[in-house]
Scaffold this active site. Sequence first.
Site, PDB file in Angstrom:
ATOM      1  N   ASN B 394     -31.072  24.328  63.730  1.00  0.00           N
ATOM      2  CA  ASN B 394     -30.765  23.675  64.996  1.00  0.00           C
ATOM      3  C   ASN B 394     -29.489  22.840  64.887  1.00  0.00           C
ATOM      4  O   ASN B 394     -28.437  23.273  65.356  1.00  0.00           O
ATOM      5  CB  ASN B 394     -31.949  22.814  65.437  1.00  0.00           C
ATOM      6  CG  ASN B 394     -31.709  22.159  66.783  1.00  0.00           C
ATOM      7  OD1 ASN B 394     -30.684  22.344  67.393  1.00  0.00           O
ATOM      8  ND2 ASN B 394     -32.677  21.386  67.236  1.00  0.00           N
ATOM      9  N   ASP B 395     -29.564  21.691  64.257  1.00  0.00           N
ATOM     10  CA  ASP B 395     -28.417  20.781  64.204  1.00  0.00           C
ATOM     11  C   ASP B 395     -27.156  21.439  63.635  1.00  0.00           C
ATOM     12  O   ASP B 395     -26.053  21.121  64.059  1.00  0.00           O
ATOM     13  CB  ASP B 395     -28.755  19.553  63.350  1.00  0.00           C
ATOM     14  CG  ASP B 395     -29.752  18.639  64.059  1.00  0.00           C
ATOM     15  OD1 ASP B 395     -29.815  18.703  65.297  1.00  0.00           O
ATOM     16  OD2 ASP B 395     -30.459  17.893  63.365  1.00  0.00           O
TER      17      ASP B 395
END
Lengths: 103, 465
Positions: B394-395
Amino acid sequence: MEIDPFIFRLSIFILSIFVGYYVVWSVTPSLHTPLMSVTNAISSVIIVGAIIAALASTEGNTFSSASLFGYLAITLAAVNIFGGFLVTQRMLAMYKKKKKDKK
Amino acid sequence: MISANLSAIFYLISGVLFILALRGLSSPETSRQGNLYGIIGMVIAITVTFLSVGNFSSGFIYVIIFLLVGGAIGAFIAFKIPMTAMPELVAGFHSLVGLAAVFVAISAFINPEAFNLGFPGKIKLASLIEMSIGAAVGAITFSGSIIAFLKLQGIMSGAPITFKGQHLINALILISIVFLTYFLCVSQNSNLFWILIGISFLIGFLLIIPIGGADMPVVISMLNSYSGWAAAGIGFTLENTALIITGALVGSSGAILSYIMCKGMNRSFFNVILGGFGATEQSSKDKNKEQRPVKSGNADDAAFLMKNASSVIIVPGYGMAVAQAQHALREMVDTLKKNGIKVSYAIHPVAGRMPGHMNVLLAEANVPYDEVFELEEINNDFANADVAFVIGANDVTNPVAKTDPQSPIYGMPVLDVEKCKSVLFVKRSLSPGYAGIDNDLFYKENTLMLFADAKKMTEDITKNL
């Protein structure tokens, strides 16, 4: 005037840090996990100190407190040596190249 | 019995073999041979120690027994451990090295004659300093690794644990360690030695609890480094070159890995160590939590998209490890390849919970290592790829790191996933990642969210291909 042996050991230490620096930068990032497990295994060479401690006891007193700590340290370091090298071996065996005969 | 000079030469040889062991890791082809060098180095060091002590009485039998007991446990763990649990295993192993260093230091303290260091109460000053450093760093490594292990295992929450005055307490303890070492050297009082070890255990524990789960790559590398310095400290005490060389190698190795991991997150080492990351961002995130529309799809849609692509890039993250989806993923890729689609893998430096974590998992699933690329190698290819398949990451894909200077992850190198023609996101929910920030990618026109368990979704896609 003689040089203190400590200075020799310090020289070895400093030079080894530099060797380590250059060798580790050359490690490919995909092998960083095996790098950690193998450094773990080799740092368990501390077992040599543990063996000296365990065997230092005088005759007839195999389990003095000093050697007891030695035996404990041997067990811990042995877990690490066998575990570390074997798990590294297991990981490295999995890194394979693409098969040539693939279309 | 062999002479001290001869054994010193053998220790030097095993030190050199350890250097070659690390050197071998520069490429997968030479790595297995490198590991063999390491094993030979270890065998030499242990054999020489037995010969130089030259005591083959009943104590020797016990040494062999304990060696074999420990070895059997180690071998058992090494064969049984699943690859997804490597971070825990390495953390656990670090704690053992740390504790072994403490035990050796204690043993040298109560029986200094055995190591030619003087007599109890009259230990040589240099040796006393060295053994204090070895014991203190070893104790910090032990308790720090235990916390890291518990956090990685999920026994302890991965969330940072912070309290008021934390940094002040830590600083005071670190200063008191220095003072204790000084007074120990002046007075040779054994009580001070025990207190020193005790508070070192405490500080190791306190240093790691404020650090969050996703910062574990840095923590593990750092503890790796500490275990090296502890070994080096003991090496100076024992006047043993093999230990000094190894300690220096491991110490610098861990330090470099910590540096690489910090760079992968664009954060300074101190920022990570002081901890609490992620907790402070929560408030700002809650403010503008309006519902934005997302496109979500099912396995059928994803299969359709990929079937019509000519090149696909896979972006794996920690979520893949949690779901144990690496084998299912490789099966999906095999099917894609059979359809003539070009597939490669993109690995972010801090993907997973330890350096190189994703690479090992993919290797376990029989993914050839020349299909797996690092961030710099592959980042330009996203613009030419048809589909990016983000699984459990994600990040590390968040474009906000490039655009918004206000963002806590601004400046972090990210994979340019948004440049792909379409993006598939396998995720369990829309929840933000570790950094606690929303990912704009979720709401993009060309993004399709696949809400499911990573393993199940991948299997379903394969069925639909």
